[in-house]
Structures are given as C-alpha cells and as structure tokens.
Scaffold this active site. Structure first.
Site, PDB file in Angstrom:
ATOM      1  N   CYS A 166      79.833 -87.448 -32.606  1.00 19.00           N
ATOM      2  CA  CYS A 166      80.016 -87.084 -34.013  1.00 19.00           C
ATOM      3  C   CYS A 166      79.026 -86.033 -34.486  1.00 19.00           C
ATOM      4  O   CYS A 166      79.124 -85.553 -35.615  1.00 19.00           O
ATOM      5  CB  CYS A 166      79.941 -88.329 -34.887  1.00 19.00           C
ATOM      6  SG  CYS A 166      81.132 -89.588 -34.379  1.00 19.00           S
ATOM      7  N   HIS A 306      74.970 -88.435 -43.130  1.00 20.62           N
ATOM      8  CA  HIS A 306      75.962 -88.883 -42.156  1.00 20.62           C
ATOM      9  C   HIS A 306      76.813 -89.985 -42.780  1.00 20.62           C
ATOM     10  O   HIS A 306      78.039 -89.939 -42.711  1.00 20.62           O
ATOM     11  CB  HIS A 306      75.252 -89.376 -40.899  1.00 20.62           C
ATOM     12  CG  HIS A 306      76.171 -89.714 -39.778  1.00 20.62           C
ATOM     13  ND1 HIS A 306      77.069 -88.809 -39.248  1.00 20.62           N
ATOM     14  CD2 HIS A 306      76.340 -90.862 -39.072  1.00 20.62           C
ATOM     15  CE1 HIS A 306      77.753 -89.373 -38.272  1.00 20.62           C
ATOM     16  NE2 HIS A 306      77.333 -90.625 -38.140  1.00 20.62           N
ATOM     17  N   GLU A 317      69.725 -94.609 -42.033  1.00 16.39           N
ATOM     18  CA  GLU A 317      69.605 -93.252 -42.568  1.00 16.39           C
ATOM     19  C   GLU A 317      68.799 -93.240 -43.855  1.00 16.39           C
ATOM     20  O   GLU A 317      67.985 -92.338 -44.088  1.00 16.39           O
ATOM     21  CB  GLU A 317      70.983 -92.631 -42.786  1.00 16.39           C
ATOM     22  CG  GLU A 317      70.925 -91.150 -43.121  1.00 16.39           C
ATOM     23  CD  GLU A 317      72.276 -90.445 -43.082  1.00 16.39           C
ATOM     24  OE1 GLU A 317      72.274 -89.199 -43.143  1.00 16.39           O
ATOM     25  OE2 GLU A 317      73.311 -91.127 -42.989  1.00 16.39           O
ATOM     26  N   LYS A 338      82.104 -88.415 -46.465  1.00 24.11           N
ATOM     27  CA  LYS A 338      82.986 -89.246 -45.647  1.00 24.11           C
ATOM     28  C   LYS A 338      83.666 -90.335 -46.483  1.00 24.11           C
ATOM     29  O   LYS A 338      84.676 -90.896 -46.046  1.00 24.11           O
ATOM     30  CB  LYS A 338      82.208 -89.891 -44.504  1.00 24.11           C
ATOM     31  CG  LYS A 338      81.799 -88.938 -43.387  1.00 24.11           C
ATOM     32  CD  LYS A 338      81.142 -89.698 -42.242  1.00 24.11           C
ATOM     33  CE  LYS A 338      80.706 -88.778 -41.110  1.00 24.11           C
ATOM     34  NZ  LYS A 338      79.486 -88.001 -41.464  1.00 24.11           N
ATOM     35  N   HIS A 343      85.883 -90.203 -41.460  1.00 25.85           N
ATOM     36  CA  HIS A 343      84.988 -89.672 -40.429  1.00 25.85           C
ATOM     37  C   HIS A 343      85.786 -88.837 -39.443  1.00 25.85           C
ATOM     38  O   HIS A 343      86.608 -89.361 -38.685  1.00 25.85           O
ATOM     39  CB  HIS A 343      84.297 -90.834 -39.720  1.00 25.85           C
ATOM     40  CG  HIS A 343      83.159 -90.433 -38.849  1.00 25.85           C
ATOM     41  ND1 HIS A 343      82.816 -89.113 -38.614  1.00 25.85           N
ATOM     42  CD2 HIS A 343      82.254 -91.182 -38.141  1.00 25.85           C
ATOM     43  CE1 HIS A 343      81.773 -89.066 -37.811  1.00 25.85           C
ATOM     44  NE2 HIS A 343      81.404 -90.309 -37.508  1.00 25.85           N
ATOM     45  N   PHE A 406      77.509 -91.235 -31.329  1.00 28.92           N
ATOM     46  CA  PHE A 406      77.379 -92.213 -30.258  1.00 28.92           C
ATOM     47  C   PHE A 406      76.622 -91.568 -29.089  1.00 28.92           C
ATOM     48  O   PHE A 406      76.845 -90.404 -28.751  1.00 28.92           O
ATOM     49  CB  PHE A 406      78.757 -92.667 -29.761  1.00 28.92           C
ATOM     50  CG  PHE A 406      79.466 -93.630 -30.672  1.00 28.92           C
ATOM     51  CD1 PHE A 406      78.884 -94.109 -31.824  1.00 28.92           C
ATOM     52  CD2 PHE A 406      80.739 -94.088 -30.354  1.00 28.92           C
ATOM     53  CE1 PHE A 406      79.547 -95.004 -32.655  1.00 28.92           C
ATOM     54  CE2 PHE A 406      81.419 -94.975 -31.171  1.00 28.92           C
ATOM     55  CZ  PHE A 406      80.826 -95.436 -32.324  1.00 28.92           C
TER      56      PHE A 406
END
Length: 420
Positions: A166, A306, A317, A338, A343, A406
């Site tokens: 991502c 994110h 975060e 998002k 996403h 990931f």
C-alpha cells in the site's frame, strides 16, 4: 552537486468519487462516500459484500474492443488517469526531448483479475490441456501500466514500477522526485492504480480479518479513528501526477500546483501485516521526510494520514504523529480521505498525494467522514484535529502524506506551496 527543484504540473484521477480530478475533489470536499454493494462479482457468500468501486467507467472510451482485451482493468484505470494528467500538464511532446521524460507508475498487486480468470479457466478446462491467453502474463504483471503509458506517449526516460504493497505509489512519487532533482530526467509521469475488487482479493483480505464487514451500512463502514472501526474498505482506481524540474516547467509556462520538497522511506521490521504498535516505522518515515525537506515539524500544517480504519493501524499512526510533531500536533489538521475513497492499495498514495496537492492549492482540508459524536476510542487523543465530517478552510503552507504497506513498508512525501 546542487539538487534541482521539482514541481507538480499535471494531475489525473479515476476514483470511487469520480472519473476525473474535478469530480473526485468536489465529492471529497462534500464528504461523500464512494462505497456500495460489490457489482464486479457475486459477493453474497463473502463476509464483506461491499467496496468502493469506480462507477460508469467504459474502457471503450480509451480503446477499441479488441485492444481493450489486452489490458487488465488496473492498467485501463492507470491509462485513464495518465491521459488526464498529460492533457492537464500541457506538455507538447513534439517539442520535448522524450528521452528525458520517464514513467514510474506502481501497483501493489497488479492484474489479479486477469490471474483469476486465466487460472480459473485452466482448472475448468484441464481435460483440454494447458490453454492460456498469450496476453496473460503481459496483462498481469505489476509493471505493465508503466510500460503502456511510456508506449502510448513514446516516453523513453526511466521506466519502471515500484511495489511496496500500500506504500507503492508514494514510493513511485519519491523515486520520481529523486530522479528529477538528481538531473536524471526533466519530467516523470508517476502515480499508481489498482483494481482488486475480485473474489480472491476480497476473500483473502476477509480471511485475514482486514476488511470491514459492515454490510448493513457500506457508506459508513470506513470510519478512521472511531472506536467502532472494524477494518478497511477495499477500493479501486488510480491517480497520476506529472513531476517536472522547475526550470523546465517555467521555461514552457506550465501551471504549477505545488512543489515536492521531501520524501521519506522506512521499514517497521515488525510483522507481515500489522504496523508496529508504537508506530516506530511511521515515526522514522516522517522524520526522514522532514529531514530530506530540511523542514521543522512546525512548518507542516496538514497530514493526509494512512488512516485505514483498522483497529491497530489508526492508533499506531496517531502515536507516531504525537511523537514526531509534539505540541505542534494540536495545530495540525489531520484527515483520512480513505474514509471516502476506501483503500486503493497500491493506488492509495497517489490519490492521497493528489488530495494533498489540491488542499494546498485551495487552502482547504478534506474531511475524515463517518465519525459519530461519542464514538471515541480511549487510546486516541481527540484533542487532535481529525477534520471530522466537514472540510475545513485553513492556511496550508506545507503538507505531508503518509502511506504504509504490508511487509512493514512506509513512505511519506512532503508537498509545499510553490514560491519562486
């Protein structure tokens, strides 16, 4: 060696909020959700039955029917966004040295739909022997969108894809920025696209318990920083940025949206899917970006986070932001777009960088939608301004966009108001 300055001179997008930049931005500022029931396949037996799909996209607007079959959907979306960005940039390729115009365009997964179709067909028809479409491999590979864009426009500069889950398209932007400021190219077409609303992707993420299962209310399912968040909403689409060396842009009278001033990369070195609970990699990547930009934390006004709406990721975060920005954290606007687009995986960083650029241009922060009063997580500091539910006008001198993937991949880019 004196590094060259890099600016953004073109934008393109196709997202769950709209099939161009203008529509996408208007819907983001209005706080609209792009989520709805999955239409790409029958998801009735899946734990998650909704997604943020691109609407009313017809590939025949780009290709004839025969040609369209040579492209996976992710590449079709990439090309759509690239065409808008190239037109927006006003580049006259007849008068450009195309050897110095490159394409760095990413996908986190690439042609997963093509892979499903071809392998599914093989197992269904095994008795007839191994029969595969000759376009199977070229349609599937994650670098092919970059290749197609270069071939469409005859661009012979640096050409490749970055793949870091991502974080992929933010990595692409950072790489493009670095190559231009090092003098390796005049212009780079960069960004990312993804089209993973498919049985294997949805089923795979369901098996990991990564997706929201709020099937009774798709529009409100992506709810970053809310206590009731239960996973991300998968989306599709893409965005393209035209990055250009400043002198080159000024010489041709280009419109300049913003300046790219720093990029950071780091690794969590922690877990294949979960972010570090204390946000160690997130802290490092933001500090790296600030150091690269030669900026202090208090010079940043907005962070497009994110913010995927996952239980662990959102908390880590926030911890990282508080650690890096200290007391200035409470002067920032923070938002997760998002909450509206879902996403976009490998396309997330590009669309979020675009939102960040437009926020700087228009001096307005898009919202984090779907937060209900009282739906507060005790591990999140709500004295921070998450720009809940409504866009906010403010002075934005510079902004930072975060993407994490990931594998523990982290990438951040800093964008700034352009001043000569």
């Amino acid at each position: 060696m004196e590094l060259k300055r890099v600016v953004v001179t073109g934008l393109g997008a196709i997202t769950p909020l709209g099939n161009d930049v203008k529509t996408t931005w208007e819907n983001a500022l209005a706080g609209k959700s792009g989520a709805g029931p999955i239409t790409h396949f029958d998801a009735s037996l899946f734990k998650t039955q909704f997604a943020c799909e691109v609407k009313n996209f017809d590939p025949s607007d780009l290709f004839d029917r025969k040609e369209a079959r040579k492209y996976d959907r992710y590449a079709q979306l990439a090309i759509h966004a690239a065409k808008e960005a190239m037109a927006d940039s006003g580049l006259d390729l007849e008068n450009e040295n195309v050897d110095r115009i490159g394409v760095i365009f990413s996908a986190g997964i690439g042609g997963i739909r093509t892979f499903e179709e071809e392998v599914g067909s093989y197992y269904t028809n095994m008795d007839k022997g191994p029969r595969f479409n000759p376009f199977f491999i070229p349609k599937m590979i994650a670098d092919i969108a970059a290749g197609h864009i270069s071939m469409i426009y005859g661009l012979r500069g640096p050409n490749y894809a970055t793949v870091s889950a991502c974080a992929s398209s933010t990595n692409a932007i950072v790489d493009a920025f670095n190559l231009i400021r090092l003098g390796k190219a005049n212009v780079i077409v960069t960004g990312g696209a993804e089209a993973t609303i498919s049985p294997s992707a949805v089923g795979g993420f369901n098996a990991m318990h990564a997706l929201s299962t709020r099937n009774d209310s798709p529009l409100t399912a992506s709810r970053p920083f809310s206590a009731s968040r239960d996973g991300f909403v998968i989306g599709e689409g893409g965005s393209t940025l035209i990055l250009e060396e400043l002198g080159h842009a000024l010489a041709r009278g280009a419109t300049i949206y913003a300046e790219v001033v720093g990029g950071g990369m780091s690794a969590d070195a922690h877990h294949i899917t979960a972010s570090h609970p204390d946000g160690l990699g997130a802290k490092l990547v933001m500090r790296n970006a600030l150091e690269d930009a030669e900026m202090n934390p208090d010079e940043i006004d907005y962070i497009n986070v994110h913010g995927t709406s996952t239980p662990v990721g959102d908390i880590s975060e926030v911890k990282a932001i508080l650690d890096v920005f200290g007391e200035h954290s409470y002067n920032l606007n923070i938002s997760s777009t998002k909450s509206m687009t879902g996403h976009l995986l490998g396309g997330a960083g590009a669309i979020e960088a675009m939102f960040t650029i437009l926020a700087i241009r228009d001096q307005i922060v898009p919202p984090t939608i779907n937060h209900d009063e009282g739906d507060n997580d005790p591990e999140i500091d709500y004295n921070l301004n998450f720009t809940f539910n409504k866009a906010q006008k403010r002075k934005i001198r510079a902004a930072l966009s975060n993407t994490f993937g990931f594998g523990g991949h982290n990438a951040s880019v800093i964008l700034k108001q352009f001043n000569k």
